[in-house]
Scaffold this motif. Structure first.
Motif, PDB file in Angstrom:
ATOM      1  N   HIS B 337       0.813  -1.215   0.000  1.00 13.53           N
ATOM      2  CA  HIS B 337       0.000   0.000   0.000  1.00 13.53           C
ATOM      3  C   HIS B 337       0.845   1.262   0.000  1.00 13.53           C
ATOM      4  CE1 HIS B 337      -3.622  -2.345   0.609  1.00 13.53           C
ATOM      5  NE2 HIS B 337      -2.937  -3.049   1.471  1.00 13.53           N
ATOM      6  N   LEU B 338       1.974   1.248  -0.694  1.00 13.65           N
ATOM      7  CA  LEU B 338       2.786   2.454  -0.761  1.00 13.65           C
ATOM      8  C   LEU B 338       2.331   3.307  -1.947  1.00 13.65           C
ATOM      9  CD1 LEU B 338       5.335   3.950   0.399  1.00 13.65           C
ATOM     10  CD2 LEU B 338       6.588   2.916  -1.493  1.00 13.65           C
ATOM     11  N   GLN B 361      -4.246   2.171  -7.895  1.00 11.26           N
ATOM     12  CA  GLN B 361      -5.417   2.143  -7.021  1.00 11.26           C
ATOM     13  C   GLN B 361      -6.314   3.363  -7.204  1.00 11.26           C
ATOM     14  OE1 GLN B 361      -5.766  -0.295  -4.586  1.00 11.26           O
ATOM     15  NE2 GLN B 361      -3.761  -1.277  -4.610  1.00 11.26           N
ATOM     16  N   ARG B 362      -5.745   4.505  -6.946  1.00 14.99           N
ATOM     17  CA  ARG B 362      -6.589   5.694  -6.957  1.00 14.99           C
ATOM     18  C   ARG B 362      -6.104   6.681  -8.001  1.00 14.99           C
ATOM     19  NH1 ARG B 362      -4.164   8.029  -1.229  1.00 14.99           N
ATOM     20  NH2 ARG B 362      -2.695   6.341  -1.104  1.00 14.99           N
ATOM     21  N   LYS B 363      -7.022   7.354  -8.612  1.00 19.48           N
ATOM     22  CA  LYS B 363      -6.679   8.339  -9.613  1.00 19.48           C
ATOM     23  C   LYS B 363      -7.021   9.719  -9.090  1.00 19.48           C
ATOM     24  CE  LYS B 363      -6.421   5.738 -13.836  1.00 19.48           C
ATOM     25  NZ  LYS B 363      -5.900   4.604 -13.161  1.00 19.48           N
TER      26      LYS B 363
END
Lengths: 234, 619
Positions: B337-338, B361-363
């Motif tokens: 999760h880095l 993961q996230r944008k």
């Protein structure tokens, strides 16, 4: 998100808070724990979804400035780890002001602590010129009242609430023998107040209502009362 | 005498966000003062949240604290409630580590990052109980020194500081502390004047009191005379290779602006944008090798527990091994999760590729800086990017799932017309329409339009600040032309631009103005809720100085500029040539491809000889 992220274990940490961590807000306290847990290489589980976040849950947020001796925090893990191992690993990674008191395993499906919270006990140090007798009398006067209305601002609106009904107990314990400069005494009070989703009593607000001069007040939360325990003691 | 625990507790009980002032953070270094030869308070004249985000300070903290007989401690500007509470309690400004009053340190080193913190700096001296003027402080007071990008024109602060350390501070800070320690142990021979003369002998140290400035009848600097023994010009210091990364940085006690681990992957920038001071003053380019970056990240994550790493540089996608760095990080830490943050990406499809790699993961939003709306104006400022690049890059970002793009522009650039302002609006709308076409739904565009300030040591250093009426008219034109439709437009307010320009382009006569503004109540001028331009207008009136002499006048090529003593290694001849090329709209390509002879390799020939020639970006 991989299947290994499903929490398979849960540990409950009892911890104490003192300076300088007592000046930290609950959000920041969460970050300190998260980082300590990562440094300790404890396999924390993350929530699923767009913004995965680590699954750690406090029983009750500790207000900024409060010390504490028996706070509770649940960590959800992706694999089981012996409580003793968690305790030892964390002890080396806790910042000044954060101390692990105890770690125990709890079932993953056990109720969420926050939903079970009822009350909390506090030890309150009060710096005042008043004599012990004056403090005792002021406390008695507060407890005799049925209603002590106060206001607080929440989301831009002013709400009024009855401070008195939030406290089930407030006792005078004693005073430290030493007179500080200027004749100030340090009095110890003990209180029990509502703590949880139905509102929380703040000891310094009670002290603020006492009809005695107070120069400073230090609040330590000493015990969280929740679930079955609350029912027992009720 | 350290601040008492109970005393501090009582003060902290009355303020917002007391964690700012409590210290005791993870990785903070507290030393026993009885075992030290010399101490420095590293001071940042803004809030904890801002100062703790500064990588330069973290590096110096690490460098000094590696020395057994030295200690570096931190201090930041208290917010107004704490300022008031400390004054009421009679509590002096103190360091976060040992809680010693700042006045008990041997040296206080201020980071000068932005001009808008200058009144905070005076306020911190005042809270520390120290006189403002260098001349009024005795040999027993701490030596007040400054470093950071504000030092490239330190003249407005000249009267307050004992010395400025120019350029990269990793070595010079130790030389200064060694010098102070030696002088102290010898019993302070010759008092402060002697100490300052010793300091002036160190390369990169500028002692302003050893220079006399005289002025012409029309307000410019006529001449600057160096005292005997002081160098005519002081050249900034550089490191021949990047210094070690601080691998155990202090973890902030509260959320801060950049709340993540940071590794500097590159110093300097080869793009040569003519408006950009950083691109001129941080030359030459030095990269950190890929394996070193990867090892640094491993160590920092282990020591801090951070879940985000920032790869810091002026232009991240220009690092020759950036792809290997990103792939290496994803491989080593992807399952942990880095998050990786890569600021300052250039406008091309390679950047999208990089961003795609790190944002599985996230944008979050994507940010580009075309800086100007028209090709003509982008050529003037040497922003080597065209509209096709921008639109193609935006398209690629939208195709890869981003639905938020932020664009940075400037108004008030040299040769700008109303047409150029309208071109900004057109470009913003084109990007939005492209997003709608590609995504088939609403996209959000943020556009931030700053007002250009011609900065010292750039090809535009001779130019005046743009005219207020013109800039504000173009801001209105822009707002109208952009219209609504999921475009969020923001622009600088004139007063802040004006103050920034005044303090970055001014000379020593502004010292009394800064002091007067502080007396009138100016604090936290970078914070819109605190900034009141009337304090500054009043201060100029009271001192009898006209801002126009600094802002409205085009300076002559051979004029003595206020910052003439400061030598960043880039020659005035090069800057002027670049200015002339700007006027004919001629581009100067990336200097990794072709050397333009800016002067850096000559000025730092010794440093370059000490490393492999390929270690620097210079051809």
């Amino acid at each position: 998100m991989s299947a290994s992220e499903t929490p398979l274990a849960r540990v409950r940490i009892t911890f104490a808070v003192s300076e300088p961590l007592c000046y930290t807000s609950v959000l920041d306290m969460g970050r300190h724990w998260e980082r300590a847990v990562r440094r300790a290489r404890i396999p924390l589980a993350y929530s699923q979804g767009f913004h995965p976040h680590p699954r750690l849950l406090f029983a009750a947020p500790l207000p900024v400035g409060y010390r504490a001796t028996n706070e509770l925090l649940d960590l959800y893990l992706v694999r089981a780890v012996e409580p003793g191992e968690v305790s030892a690993a964390l002890a080396r990674q806790c910042p000044t002001g954060l101390t692990v008191v105890d770690v125990e395993s709890v079932p993953v499906s056990a109720p969420i602590l926050q939903a079970e919270m009822r009350e909390a006990e506090y030890s309150v140090l009060v710096w005042s010129h008043a004599s012990p007798e004056e403090i005792v009398a002021a406390l008695g006067a507060f407890l005799e009242r049925v209603e002590v209305l106060r206001e607080r601002k929440r989301k831009g609106r002013t709400q009024s609430y009855n401070l008195r009904e939030l406290f089930s107990q407030a006792d005078y314990v004693g005073t430290e023998g030493d007179h500080c400069a200027g004749g100030t005494l340090v009095h110890t009070l003990q209180m029990r107040a509502r703590c949880g989703s139905n509102g929380s009593g703040r000891p310094e607000e009670l002290v603020g209502q006492l009809d005695v001069p107070v120069t400073h007040c230090r609040v330590t939360r000493t015990r969280l009362i929740w679930g079955a325990e609350a029912e027992d003691s009720a | 005498v350290q601040i008492g625990t109970l005393e501090l507790e009582r003060v902290l009980a009355t303020v917002q966000k007391p964690a700012r002032y409590a210290g005791g953070e993870w990785n903070a270094i507290v030393k026993d003062w009885s075992r030290l030869d010399v101490t420095i308070a590293l001071a940042y004249p803004d809030l904890y949240e801002i100062g703790m985000s500064n990588l330069g300070l973290a590096i110096l903290y690490d460098v000094v604290n590696r020395q057994d007989r030295m200690a570096a401690e931190r201090v930041y500007a208290p917010w107004q409630d704490m300022d008031e509470a400390m004054r009421t309690a009679g509590m002096p400004l103190y360091s976060l580590e040992s809680k010693h009053p700042v006045s008990e340190f041997d040296v206080v080193g201020f980071t000068l990052q932005t001009e808008l913190t200058y009144t905070n700096l005076l306020n911190m001296l005042d809270l520390a109980g120290l006189p403002f003027l260098s001349a009024a402080r005795s040999e027993l007071a701490p030596l007040i020194i400054g470093g950071g990008s504000g030092c490239y024109n330190p003249e407005p602060l000249a009267a307050f500081f004992d010395l400025f350390a120019l350029g990269e501070g990793e070595e010079i800070i130790l030389e200064i502390l060694d010098g102070v320690a030696a002088w102290k142990s010898q019993g302070r021979p010759g008092g402060k004047p002697s100490l300052l003369r010793r300091m002036a002998g160190l390369a990169g140290v500028y002692v302003p009191s050893l220079y006399e400035v005289s002025y012409s009848s029309f307000g410019s600097v006529a001449r600057i005379d160096a005292a005997e023994g002081a160098p005519t010009r002081v050249r900034k210091r550089i490191m021949s290779t990047l210094p070690p990364t601080p691998r155990a940085p202090v973890i902030p006690s509260m959320a801060i602006v950049h709340d993540r681990a940071a590794v500097e992957i590159q110093r300097g920038c080869s793009r040569g944008c003519r408006f950009c001071q950083a691109g001129m003053i941080y030359r030459p380019i030095r990269e950190r090798p890929v394996h070193e970056v990867l090892d640094d990240v491993d160590a920092i994550i282990a020591n801090t527990g951070y879940d985000e790493i920032g790869l810091v540089s002026l232009s991240s996608s220009d690092h020759s091994g950036i792809e290997q760095i990103v792939l290496g990080l994803v491989e080593r830490h992807g399952e942990n999760h880095l998050a990786i943050s890569l600021p300052s990406l250039r406008i091309d499809s390679f950047s999208i590729e990089l961003a795609r790699l790190i944002q599985q993961q996230r944008k979050t939003g994507f940010t580009f800086a075309p800086e100007a709306g028209s090709q003509r104006l982008r050529n003037v400022i040497n922003k080597g990017v065209n509209e096709e690049d921008l639109l193609r890059t935006a398209e690629s970002a939208f195709r890869n799932g981003w639905d938020r793009i932020k664009l940075y522009f400037m108004l008030g650039l040299p040769t700008e017309t109303d047409e150029d302002a309208l071109e900004i609006a057109r470009l913003i709308r084109e990007v939005r329409d492209m997003g709608r076409r590609v995504r088939g739904k609403r996209v959000d565009i943020g556009a931030s339009v700053a007002t250009f300030v011609p900065k010292p040591h750039t090809p535009f250093q001779w130019l005046p600040l743009a005219d207020r009426e013109e800039v504000e008219r173009r801001q209105r034109l822009l707002v109208r032309a952009v219209g609504s439709g999921h475009i969020e437009l923001s622009y600088s307010d004139w007063a802040t631009t004006w103050l920034e320009a005044l303090l970055s382009r001014g000379d020593r006569r502004l010292g009394p103005v800064i002091q007067r503004a502080w007396e009138l109540g100016a604090r936290f001028d970078a914070w819109s809720e605190c900034f009141d331009v009337r304090h500054w207008q009043q201060a100029l009136d009271d001192v009898g100085l006209d801002a126009a002499i600094y802002l409205s006048r085009r300076r002559e090529r051979d004029e003595v500029l206020p910052w003439a003593v400061i030598d960043v290694g880039v020659t005035s001849r090069f800057l002027w040539a670049e200015y002339e090329r700007s006027q004919s709209g001629e581009l100067s390509p990336d200097c990794r491809e072709q050397c333009h002879g800016c002067g850096v390799t000559v000025a730092f020939a010794v440093e370059r000889d000490s490393v492999d020639p390929s270690d620097w970006g210079c051809p």
